[in-house]
Design a protein around this motif. Sequence first.
Motif, mmCIF file in Angstrom:
data_model
loop_
_atom_site.group_PDB
_atom_site.id
_atom_site.type_symbol
_atom_site.label_atom_id
_atom_site.label_comp_id
_atom_site.label_asym_id
_atom_site.label_seq_id
_atom_site.Cartn_x
_atom_site.Cartn_y
_atom_site.Cartn_z
ATOM 1 N N LEU A 82 74.465 54.944 -29.885
ATOM 2 C CA LEU A 82 74.502 54.212 -28.722
ATOM 3 C C LEU A 82 75.772 54.327 -28.002
ATOM 4 N N GLY A 83 75.446 54.598 -26.745
ATOM 5 C CA GLY A 83 76.713 54.797 -25.823
ATOM 6 C C GLY A 83 76.372 54.589 -24.171
ATOM 7 N N GLU A 84 77.320 54.748 -23.649
ATOM 8 C CA GLU A 84 77.010 54.710 -22.012
ATOM 9 C C GLU A 84 77.047 56.215 -21.544
ATOM 10 N N GLU A 85 75.879 56.257 -20.590
ATOM 11 C CA GLU A 85 76.036 57.526 -19.525
ATOM 12 C C GLU A 85 75.410 57.267 -18.292
ATOM 13 N N ASN A 86 76.169 57.423 -17.269
ATOM 14 C CA ASN A 86 75.868 57.313 -15.862
ATOM 15 C C ASN A 86 75.318 55.789 -15.513
ATOM 16 N N GLY A 87 76.113 54.732 -16.165
ATOM 17 C CA GLY A 87 75.825 53.335 -15.961
ATOM 18 C C GLY A 87 74.332 53.031 -16.685
ATOM 19 N N GLU A 88 74.077 53.555 -17.771
ATOM 20 C CA GLU A 88 72.854 53.355 -18.694
ATOM 21 C C GLU A 88 73.037 53.286 -19.986
ATOM 22 N N VAL A 89 72.553 52.724 -20.918
ATOM 23 C CA VAL A 89 72.631 52.888 -22.389
ATOM 24 C C VAL A 89 71.823 54.163 -22.767
ATOM 25 N N TRP A 120 67.136 56.877 -22.193
ATOM 26 C CA TRP A 120 68.370 56.252 -21.184
ATOM 27 C C TRP A 120 67.582 55.034 -20.872
ATOM 28 N N GLN A 121 68.214 53.894 -20.914
ATOM 29 C CA GLN A 121 67.875 52.547 -20.978
ATOM 30 C C GLN A 121 68.301 51.570 -20.171
ATOM 31 N N GLN A 122 67.786 50.700 -19.681
ATOM 32 C CA GLN A 122 68.632 49.301 -19.015
ATOM 33 C C GLN A 122 68.479 48.119 -20.069
ATOM 34 N N PRO A 123 69.692 47.556 -20.242
ATOM 35 C CA PRO A 123 69.601 46.321 -21.227
ATOM 36 C C PRO A 123 69.118 45.067 -20.211
ATOM 37 N N THR A 135 63.077 51.321 -21.401
ATOM 38 C CA THR A 135 63.510 52.798 -21.243
ATOM 39 C C THR A 135 63.148 53.149 -19.863
ATOM 40 N N ARG A 136 63.959 53.967 -19.320
ATOM 41 C CA ARG A 136 63.597 54.774 -17.985
ATOM 42 C C ARG A 136 63.072 56.016 -18.311
ATOM 43 N N ASP A 167 61.183 50.648 -27.918
ATOM 44 C CA ASP A 167 61.121 49.575 -27.018
ATOM 45 C C ASP A 167 61.168 48.068 -27.567
ATOM 46 N N SER A 168 60.490 47.988 -28.922
ATOM 47 C CA SER A 168 60.447 46.698 -29.501
ATOM 48 C C SER A 168 61.686 46.156 -30.039
ATOM 49 N N ILE A 169 62.813 46.904 -30.016
ATOM 50 C CA ILE A 169 64.169 46.534 -30.539
ATOM 51 C C ILE A 169 64.673 45.335 -29.781
ATOM 52 N N ALA A 170 64.838 44.238 -30.415
ATOM 53 C CA ALA A 170 65.709 43.461 -29.528
ATOM 54 C C ALA A 170 66.683 42.555 -30.522
#
Length: 683
Positions: A82-89, A120-123, A135-136, A167-170
């Motif tokens: 996991l990391g950051e890329e262009n303001g997303e996860v 590429w995801q938004q938390p 997920t976007r 997507d089910s990961i929380a």
Amino acid sequence: MGLSRKQKEKIRSGWCCCCLIVVLLTIPFSAVAETVKLPMTVDFALLRSLVAQQAYPEPEERAGVVVMNEGCNEIWLSSPQLGEENGEVRFQTDIHVVWGTPVAGNCVMPIRWSGTVVFWQQPKIDNDWRLRFVTRDSKLFNPVGEKAAIPSLIWELLKSNVHGYIDSIAVNLAPPIDNLKQFMQPQPIVFASSPAERFIASMHPEQPQVKKHSLAFNILAESDVPLTSEEDELGVPPIEDSEMEERLLALWQTWDALLVNMIGQLSSKELSIEDRQLLLDTLLSVRYEFSEVIGGPGLTTNFIRRQFITSWAALKPLFERHLAPNPADNLLGYLSFFTAADALVVLDRIGPMLGIDISREGFYRLAHMLSDRPLDETGEVNSPLRDLLGFGAPLAIPQPEVPAEIAPVEPEAAPIEPTPTDAPSADVPFRETEPSGGEEPQKGTAPFVPVPNEELLDDTGSGASYWPDWKQVFGVAEACAATTPQLDKVSGWTAELTPAEQLLPRVRLMLGKSAKKLEDKLDATVGEAGWGQRLLETTAWQESCFRQFIVKDKKITYLLSYNNTSVGVMQVNEKVWRGIYDLKELRWNIEYNIMAGSEILALYLNRYVAAHKDFLGKTEEPGRKYLATWLYALYNGGPGQLKKFPQRSASKKLYRTDLSFQERFEDVQKRGWETKVDCLPKG
């Protein structure tokens, strides 16, 4: 006669005004509350470990998304990143697919594919404190990192199975939040309508922001008490009675034990020299600061809280680097600790107004977040701590020596365990050398201002009167055998019982034994044979006038400093060096006391002074005098003197203690200097 229309309107207007006033008066004060933001940061290394711990449960961080038909139909994920890329996860995971048709126990025409999928995801954080990822977009890559062209069957399988699994990961953040609430719970428990309870109950999440190395968000809470200005000083008022002093001393001791516990969390980690130096600096600074305020108005909960905040600011980056990445560690406990510590920083000014302040119970809760290991407040030698800070194995405890001129006393009884007292002695003839007006007082000890302690010995070491009728007056307690040495082990080192012309050569001989060990420990050369003994003799002269023991009320006791912190011939500070040295031996074993003082001086030369630019050119006269005085300033005042002493030396504003040490350092290299030691009783 009826009211006119104008009068009726006036009455209605008055009623409306009254109703408005009533409504305003009945609005709860919390309606105008101010929002407080408590930061919570989840480093990507920690987040990756949390995700791996939850969603990749199989050995070697693997997850079986589909596992059926005896291996004919399988989708496995592994190695999450996991990391950051262009303001997303950016969520990346390796993927391995085997998909065939099971027929009569066989797998017909299986398709195999391995590669990587990137999401590429938004938390998002739910109201129940669950961190989820929306997920976007996603892409598949082959093993060499190129965009993959795969059969449509594989793509559909991945879309229907892998996307849903990811997507089910929380990540459940409720445990750290609950720990934070418990940590902030006022002590003692107060009514639910209190500002603290309302503040805690109002806590809710702000949506996270994706930073370069972490997810960051605020825990929002409503405060219905006015925020204080920077000039306001909060916390418990200065010490006014002995009961309050005891509570504050106990609170600081628990905080000190927590700090040692925090440092101990890193004992198994691969630390750099710089990391270990930071840990040492932090611990010594906290303890020397405490020694400076103990017994005075500066010891308050505000002082202890600020010590915690300053220490946490220094150590937090080190903890984040070494504690977060390993999924086998106590991840949620670490996150709880980080969050609670950061919250305490924010609540520094408003916490006491809310009824939320540091307490021993709060420190215990913080320690429990890190591990189940209880805090050690005993002050006993902590071998892992010594090793972690670079001291090595604990000092070997030498057997107390009986001077040759002293005939051994037959042991008629076992010694008792004595009881200390804080009362100063009015009848022990020492001269004071407190800093004069305008001088900054040294931290820790002050030379020649001892306060004798009631941990006393008689002629058998039993703790009763030294004089012949002690048995009839006091009696003996055999249950506490061997807690203190017999009289023949101490009377020959006690100034009031031994003429100066005998005591001084004995102490010098003992100092000489440790001086050789001191010089062997020095990493940097000082360019003079015998410099170590010269340094130790001057320090012992300055600190105690060569005294390990004194007589008070016709009893022998160890020498104790004016603020009840430092003991013995080298005046080793028990508060500063707790856990590093054996406190009983510091008090009752003169050779051990000298060994400890010698090791401390070697530490300050090797780890502090030798690394400073001013060390160059100080190995020749008159630089050696400057170097010795600099080391003594550190010995007496802690790491802060590394910069302060050169500054006051350059400005020609040396303390009186600096000047007297320099004078004695010059004296001890001259023949017959012993005649200048006028602070010992004459024979």
